[in-house]
Each structure stands twice: as structure tokens, then as C-alpha cells.
Design a protein around this motif. Structure first.
Motif, PDB file in Angstrom:
ATOM      1  N   UNK A   1      26.971  39.541  45.428  1.00  0.00           N
ATOM      2  CA  UNK A   1      28.083  39.283  44.147  1.00  0.00           C
ATOM      3  C   UNK A   1      29.134  38.511  44.883  1.00  0.00           C
ATOM      4  N   UNK A   2      29.644  37.421  44.496  1.00  0.00           N
ATOM      5  CA  UNK A   2      30.673  36.560  45.491  1.00  0.00           C
ATOM      6  C   UNK A   2      32.064  36.925  44.909  1.00  0.00           C
ATOM      7  N   UNK A   3      33.075  36.893  45.782  1.00  0.00           N
ATOM      8  CA  UNK A   3      34.185  37.322  45.300  1.00  0.00           C
ATOM      9  C   UNK A   3      34.906  36.297  44.322  1.00  0.00           C
ATOM     10  N   UNK A   4      34.256  34.876  44.080  1.00  0.00           N
ATOM     11  CA  UNK A   4      34.828  34.227  43.084  1.00  0.00           C
ATOM     12  C   UNK A   4      34.389  34.819  41.654  1.00  0.00           C
ATOM     13  N   UNK A   5      33.126  35.197  41.699  1.00  0.00           N
ATOM     14  CA  UNK A   5      32.625  35.505  40.348  1.00  0.00           C
ATOM     15  C   UNK A   5      33.419  37.148  39.948  1.00  0.00           C
ATOM     16  N   UNK A   6      33.675  37.924  40.876  1.00  0.00           N
ATOM     17  CA  UNK A   6      34.933  39.102  40.630  1.00  0.00           C
ATOM     18  C   UNK A   6      36.026  38.639  40.459  1.00  0.00           C
ATOM     19  N   UNK A   7      36.701  37.527  41.057  1.00  0.00           N
ATOM     20  CA  UNK A   7      37.905  37.057  40.677  1.00  0.00           C
ATOM     21  C   UNK A   7      38.014  36.652  39.264  1.00  0.00           C
ATOM     22  N   UNK A   8      36.854  35.888  38.721  1.00  0.00           N
ATOM     23  CA  UNK A   8      37.092  35.345  37.597  1.00  0.00           C
ATOM     24  C   UNK A   8      37.141  36.736  36.179  1.00  0.00           C
ATOM     25  N   UNK A   9      36.231  37.573  36.712  1.00  0.00           N
ATOM     26  CA  UNK A   9      36.348  38.998  35.780  1.00  0.00           C
ATOM     27  C   UNK A   9      37.679  39.348  35.844  1.00  0.00           C
ATOM     28  N   UNK A  10      37.864  39.887  37.244  1.00  0.00           N
ATOM     29  CA  UNK A  10      39.308  40.254  36.824  1.00  0.00           C
ATOM     30  C   UNK A  10      40.420  39.528  36.646  1.00  0.00           C
ATOM     31  N   UNK A  11      40.342  38.421  36.255  1.00  0.00           N
ATOM     32  CA  UNK A  11      41.522  37.480  35.636  1.00  0.00           C
ATOM     33  C   UNK A  11      41.079  37.569  34.155  1.00  0.00           C
ATOM     34  N   UNK A  12      40.212  38.341  33.993  1.00  0.00           N
ATOM     35  CA  UNK A  12      39.699  38.310  32.071  1.00  0.00           C
ATOM     36  C   UNK A  12      39.337  37.184  31.623  1.00  0.00           C
ATOM     37  N   UNK A  13      38.713  36.164  32.566  1.00  0.00           N
ATOM     38  CA  UNK A  13      38.033  35.122  32.081  1.00  0.00           C
ATOM     39  C   UNK A  13      36.450  35.175  31.891  1.00  0.00           C
ATOM     40  N   UNK A  14      36.379  36.011  30.910  1.00  0.00           N
ATOM     41  CA  UNK A  14      35.121  36.566  30.481  1.00  0.00           C
ATOM     42  C   UNK A  14      34.049  35.479  30.121  1.00  0.00           C
ATOM     43  N   UNK A  15      34.415  34.542  29.528  1.00  0.00           N
ATOM     44  CA  UNK A  15      33.447  33.427  29.323  1.00  0.00           C
ATOM     45  C   UNK A  15      33.011  32.667  30.273  1.00  0.00           C
ATOM     46  N   UNK A  16      34.049  32.146  31.412  1.00  0.00           N
ATOM     47  CA  UNK A  16      33.659  31.797  32.333  1.00  0.00           C
ATOM     48  C   UNK A  16      32.772  32.690  33.272  1.00  0.00           C
ATOM     49  N   UNK A  17      33.178  33.869  33.445  1.00  0.00           N
ATOM     50  CA  UNK A  17      32.436  34.729  34.295  1.00  0.00           C
ATOM     51  C   UNK A  17      31.137  34.882  33.803  1.00  0.00           C
ATOM     52  N   UNK A  18      30.885  35.318  32.591  1.00  0.00           N
ATOM     53  CA  UNK A  18      29.529  35.416  32.080  1.00  0.00           C
ATOM     54  C   UNK A  18      28.653  34.360  32.402  1.00  0.00           C
ATOM     55  N   UNK A  19      29.172  32.932  32.273  1.00  0.00           N
ATOM     56  CA  UNK A  19      28.608  31.856  32.613  1.00  0.00           C
ATOM     57  C   UNK A  19      28.090  31.788  34.164  1.00  0.00           C
ATOM     58  N   UNK A  20      28.843  31.848  34.913  1.00  0.00           N
ATOM     59  CA  UNK A  20      28.764  32.118  36.300  1.00  0.00           C
ATOM     60  C   UNK A  20      27.723  33.068  36.696  1.00  0.00           C
ATOM     61  N   UNK A  21      27.837  34.207  35.971  1.00  0.00           N
ATOM     62  CA  UNK A  21      26.935  35.317  36.384  1.00  0.00           C
ATOM     63  C   UNK A  21      25.422  34.871  35.790  1.00  0.00           C
TER      64      UNK A  21
END
Length: 114
Positions: free
Chosen positions: A1-21
């Protein structure tokens, strides 16, 4: 799990995070970090995409890792947010059947409230 994915999640950018996941899961079929299912599922939960969240937690459960024991707790969160009291109660009973289950105390307290 990359730190970028976790960063998006922690920034509450859930739409972007879901797409990247989703891309991560499609490209790493053989070697997926089970934590990614948690992050992905919670992102979908925050977006009120309950079916997609549940899919992620079911995939987590199938990993047969230490993380897989957390799946029932996250499924309970889906039922809680959907206000599915009977399903929530059923899964909380499962969690509270064994004190070694993930978030046993929290599940017990929640069960007492409903």
C-alpha cells in the motif's frame, strides 16, 4: 500500500483514493496489501457506496491474514451507517462471541446501545 494512497485517504479525498485503490487492486492481483482493502472500503463507506465498501471488506476477510480478522468490524460500520439494525446486531454478536476479536470491547458497547 503506497504512501500516496494513504495520503489521499488521510486528506479525505475519498473519491480519488477509491479510484487509485481500484487501479492498485487491478494491477497487483497476486500481491495485494490487505490493509488496502480497509482503506478502500472505508473510502467507499465515506462516499455512501455501501455495496462497494462491503465488497472490499469481504475481500479483506478472504485474505486469511491477521488483517482479515478486522473485516467483521468494518462490515458492522457499513450496517451502522445504513441503519441496518438487525444485520448490525448479528455481526456484533459474532464479534462479541470471542474476546480476541478485533474491537471486541467497542462491539460490546455498541451492542448494548442498540
Amino acid at each position: 500500500c503506497s504512501s500516496f494512497l494513504i495520503f489521499l485517504f488521510e486528506q479525505k479525498k475519498y473519491e480519488e483514493a477509491a479510484a487509485v485503490f481500484l487501479k492498485y487492486h487491478q494491477s497487483n492481483v497476486a500481491d495485494i496489501d490487505p490493509l488496502s482493502y480497509i482503506y478502500s472500503g472505508v473510502a467507499y463507506l465515506e462516499l455512501d457506496k455501501f455495496d462497494k465498501a462491503m465488497e472490499q471488506f469481504e475481500l479483506l476477510e478472504q485474505t486469511n491474514t491477521l488483517q482479515s480478522k478486522k473485516a467483521n468490524w468494518y462490515k458492522a460500520m457499513v450496517y451502522l451507517k445504513q441503519e441496518e439494525k438487525e444485520k448490525l446486531k448479528g455481526i456484533l454478536v459474532q464479534i462479541t462471541s470471542d474476546p480476541s476479536n478485533y474491537n471486541f470491547k467497542e462491539a460490546k458497547a455498541l451492542l448494548e446501545q442498540i
